[in-house]
Write a protein that holds these residues in place. Structure first.
Motif, PDB file in Angstrom:
ATOM      1  N   ARG A  96      53.747  27.369  59.412  1.00 41.56           N
ATOM      2  CA  ARG A  96      52.478  26.658  59.652  1.00 41.56           C
ATOM      3  C   ARG A  96      52.648  25.184  59.287  1.00 41.56           C
ATOM      4  O   ARG A  96      53.430  24.830  58.402  1.00 41.56           O
ATOM      5  N   LEU A 104      45.160  15.203  64.863  1.00 38.15           N
ATOM      6  CA  LEU A 104      46.267  15.657  65.689  1.00 38.15           C
ATOM      7  C   LEU A 104      47.032  14.452  66.230  1.00 38.15           C
ATOM      8  O   LEU A 104      46.447  13.406  66.501  1.00 38.15           O
ATOM      9  N   LEU A 184      48.506  25.700  63.175  1.00 44.52           N
ATOM     10  CA  LEU A 184      48.091  24.510  62.441  1.00 44.52           C
ATOM     11  C   LEU A 184      46.843  24.799  61.619  1.00 44.52           C
ATOM     12  O   LEU A 184      46.017  25.639  62.009  1.00 44.52           O
ATOM     13  N   THR A 185      46.707  24.072  60.520  1.00 43.59           N
ATOM     14  CA  THR A 185      45.452  24.049  59.771  1.00 43.59           C
ATOM     15  C   THR A 185      45.090  22.603  59.509  1.00 43.59           C
ATOM     16  O   THR A 185      45.937  21.803  59.099  1.00 43.59           O
ATOM     17  N   GLY A 186      43.845  22.262  59.743  1.00 45.99           N
ATOM     18  CA  GLY A 186      43.341  20.935  59.412  1.00 45.99           C
ATOM     19  C   GLY A 186      42.487  21.010  58.171  1.00 45.99           C
ATOM     20  O   GLY A 186      41.524  21.786  58.122  1.00 45.99           O
ATOM     21  N   ASP A 215      41.950  24.706  70.203  1.00 44.32           N
ATOM     22  CA  ASP A 215      43.086  25.604  70.393  1.00 44.32           C
ATOM     23  C   ASP A 215      42.998  26.745  69.383  1.00 44.32           C
ATOM     24  O   ASP A 215      42.806  26.515  68.187  1.00 44.32           O
ATOM     25  N   ARG A 217      45.104  28.431  67.904  1.00 44.66           N
ATOM     26  CA  ARG A 217      46.101  28.457  66.838  1.00 44.66           C
ATOM     27  C   ARG A 217      45.721  27.534  65.676  1.00 44.66           C
ATOM     28  O   ARG A 217      46.402  27.502  64.658  1.00 44.66           O
ATOM     29  N   ILE A 218      44.599  26.784  65.815  1.00 46.53           N
ATOM     30  CA  ILE A 218      44.193  25.830  64.792  1.00 46.53           C
ATOM     31  C   ILE A 218      43.034  26.390  63.979  1.00 46.53           C
ATOM     32  O   ILE A 218      42.032  26.847  64.533  1.00 46.53           O
ATOM     33  N   THR A 219      43.179  26.357  62.664  1.00 47.08           N
ATOM     34  CA  THR A 219      42.084  26.690  61.757  1.00 47.08           C
ATOM     35  C   THR A 219      41.697  25.445  60.974  1.00 47.08           C
ATOM     36  O   THR A 219      42.469  24.491  60.858  1.00 47.08           O
ATOM     37  N   TYR A 220      40.476  25.470  60.422  1.00 40.97           N
ATOM     38  CA  TYR A 220      39.960  24.313  59.692  1.00 40.97           C
ATOM     39  C   TYR A 220      39.393  24.741  58.347  1.00 40.97           C
ATOM     40  O   TYR A 220      38.731  25.783  58.230  1.00 40.97           O
ATOM     41  N   SER A 244      45.301  28.429  53.735  1.00 45.51           N
ATOM     42  CA  SER A 244      45.849  28.090  55.055  1.00 45.51           C
ATOM     43  C   SER A 244      47.109  28.894  55.343  1.00 45.51           C
ATOM     44  O   SER A 244      47.349  29.300  56.494  1.00 45.51           O
ATOM     45  N   ARG A 251      37.621  28.435  63.057  1.00 42.54           N
ATOM     46  CA  ARG A 251      38.056  27.872  64.327  1.00 42.54           C
ATOM     47  C   ARG A 251      36.850  27.273  65.033  1.00 42.54           C
ATOM     48  O   ARG A 251      35.726  27.718  64.836  1.00 42.54           O
TER      49      ARG A 251
END
Length: 499
Positions: A96, A104, A184-186, A215, A217-220, A244, A251
């Motif tokens: 990750r 991004l 990814l994680t933001g 997307d 695949r991205i978590t926040y 994360s 998401r």
């Protein structure tokens, strides 16, 4: 076991991660704070020509030395650039990538493109061997919110900061396809102006530039602190990093097929159709009344990218407010101003001034009784009208406004700071403010700062509260409380127009 590789932002280095790394190790994870050339307490001095590619290679070497089966790369600020470069060269080792308060990044982008401080851009134009670090709280604030940093911590940040090798900021990132496929994680820092709700709204608006944020695949995850959470909230940052690694977080989603995005749903009041006249960027909704009538011009927020359809003056909220005003006997007016990005406030201000002139020149309008009603990020445009109010401006209204530039927006002209405008105003117009209790924290803080400034200047401000309301509630909340808040706000504005 999961190992975290922690990569610092510009002017800093491994030392900023000390407390976070300790918390990660206490939780049973591995933690490796990267020491890159020219960055960090034990870093070698940066020779001439030190660039992003060198940092990428050094990070790859560090990853190769780690024996843990799972490696999470964490990048803050500039650090996300070497992180993504290294991830593309060792995708099989990386489980990750975590962006800590940094957006991004696309292939070919430079870290300099994300630097908000104009002094850095000016310095680079002179071709320096190294970029000197910020030397004061005010200078660091231009890089992001210093919220949560006490004097001692900020003093250490200033003291320990090191010059940044210029080519690390100017060399484009080469982002491989393999890197773009990693989860990814933001980590969003609310006090710096980011939140999950903000990301969701950007996606729902339909701007093509932000669709990648949805997307799957991205978590926040969020932290209620400023741009340097490793110093201001190390325990909280360690906690969200551990979360994360497990794929936790929220998401954001695009509206389902056939589903209207929130800003295009029906207005909360059921209003009859009314005649609309379109003149350039302005729409007029004349009332069924004789003689010149007062007018209310509704000013949308943004930024709204060019090409979005329908444009704001056709959104149900703007149409609904203008019809409502016309039904109560005043001229309702809306406009499409060109706030297409954060740099376009001066252009939007010009569009607003032109729209005001057009409305006042209409023979059905009483030019001496005008109100301006600002919504959301349009709120910054009210500053000039508060600072130098013309005699015909009878009221300034604001609904769930943003009343100061958010920290991650970078430098802003003083003329778009409404709280400062209160101190410059002579004969201030009355202000009606519709405040929602469920406002995003980063926006609510700007409203509270404005109200505190208003108290200090004895400005005439009426606050109408909707405790359960949220940003843009007019198309998402049809409760009696919401309807009553809109009615009370409109009545407060019309009372000032009639006085």
């Amino acid at each position: 076991m999961t190992a975290f590789v922690l990569v610092a932002g510009a002017y800093t280095g491994d030392w900023v991660w000390h407390d976070v790394a300790a918390q990660l190790r206490a939780a049973g994870a591995g933690a490796h704070a990267a020491v890159l050339t020219g960055m960090g307490s034990g870093a070698p001095a940066a020779p001439p020509g030190t660039d992003l590619e060198r940092h990428v290679r050094e990070l790859v070497e560090l990853v190769d030395e780690i024996g843990d089966p799972e490696v999470v790369l964490v990048g803050h600020d500039y650090g996300i650039h070497p992180v993504l470069g290294a991830a593309g060269r060792r995708p099989g080792r990386i489980t990750r990538v975590v962006h800590v308060d940094t957006p991004l990044v696309q292939d070919g982008a430079t870290a300099l493109a994300l630097v908000p401080d104009p002094a850095v851009h000016q310095a680079l134009a002179e071709g320096p061997a190294h970029l000197p670090p910020p030397a004061s709280r005010e200078a660091w604030q231009r890089w992001g919110s210093t919220d949560g940093l006490d004097d001692a911590t900020l003093g250490r940040l200033i003291r320990e900061a090191a010059p940044q090798p210029p080519a690390t900021l100017t060399q484009p990132l080469r982002l491989t396809a393999a890197a773009t496929e990693l989860p990814l994680t933001g980590v969003l820092c609310i006090a710096n102006g980011s939140s999950i709700a903000t990301v969701q709204s950007l996606v729902e608006l339909g701007d093509p530039r932000f669709q990648a944020l949805a997307d799957p695949r991205i978590t926040y995850l969020e932290l209620a602190t400023g741009h340097w959470p490793m110093l201001s909230a190390p325990d909280g940052l360690a906690e969200v990093l551990l979360a994360s690694a497990k794929g936790e977080g929220r998401r954001v989603t695009r509206p389902a097929e056939g589903e209207l995005p929130p800003h295009l749903r029906p207005f909360l009041l059921d209003l009859p159709e009314r005649r609309r006249e379109r003149v350039g960027r302005v729409d007029l909704y004349p009332p069924e009344a004789d003689g010149p009538r007062p007018a209310v011009l509704f000013v949308h927020g943004g930024p709204v990218p060019a090409g979005v359809e329908p444009t704001p003056r056709d959104w149900p909220t703007l149409v609904g407010y203008a019809r409502y005003a016309a039904g109560l006997g005043v001229v309702g007016a809306t406009l499409d101003h060109r706030l297409h990005d954060l740099s376009a406030y001066p252009r939007a201000a010009e569009d607003l001034a032109a729209a005001v002139d057009l409305v006042r020149a209409d023979p059905r309008v009483d030019p001496d009784r005008i109100a301006l009603w600002f919504l959301s990020a349009g709120g910054l445009l009210c500053a000039e009208w508060i600072a130098e109010p013309p005699p015909w401006l009878r009221c300034v209204a604001a609904a769930y406004p943003i009343l100061a530039p958010l920290p991650n927006w970078g430098p802003f002209e003083p003329r778009f700071r409404p709280a400062a405008a209160l101190g410059r105003a002579g004969n201030r117009p009355p202000i009606v403010l519709l405040r929602v209790g469920g406002e995003r924290a980063e926006i609510a803080s700007t409203v509270e700062a404005f109200l505190a400034a208003a108290e200090g200047t004895a400005a005439d401000v009426e606050v109408i509260d909707l405790p359960g309301g949220t940003h843009g509630f007019e198309t998402t909340d049809r409760s009696e409380d919401a309807r009553r808040a809109v009615e009370r706000t409109m009545r407060a504005v019309l009372d000032r127009l009639e006085s």
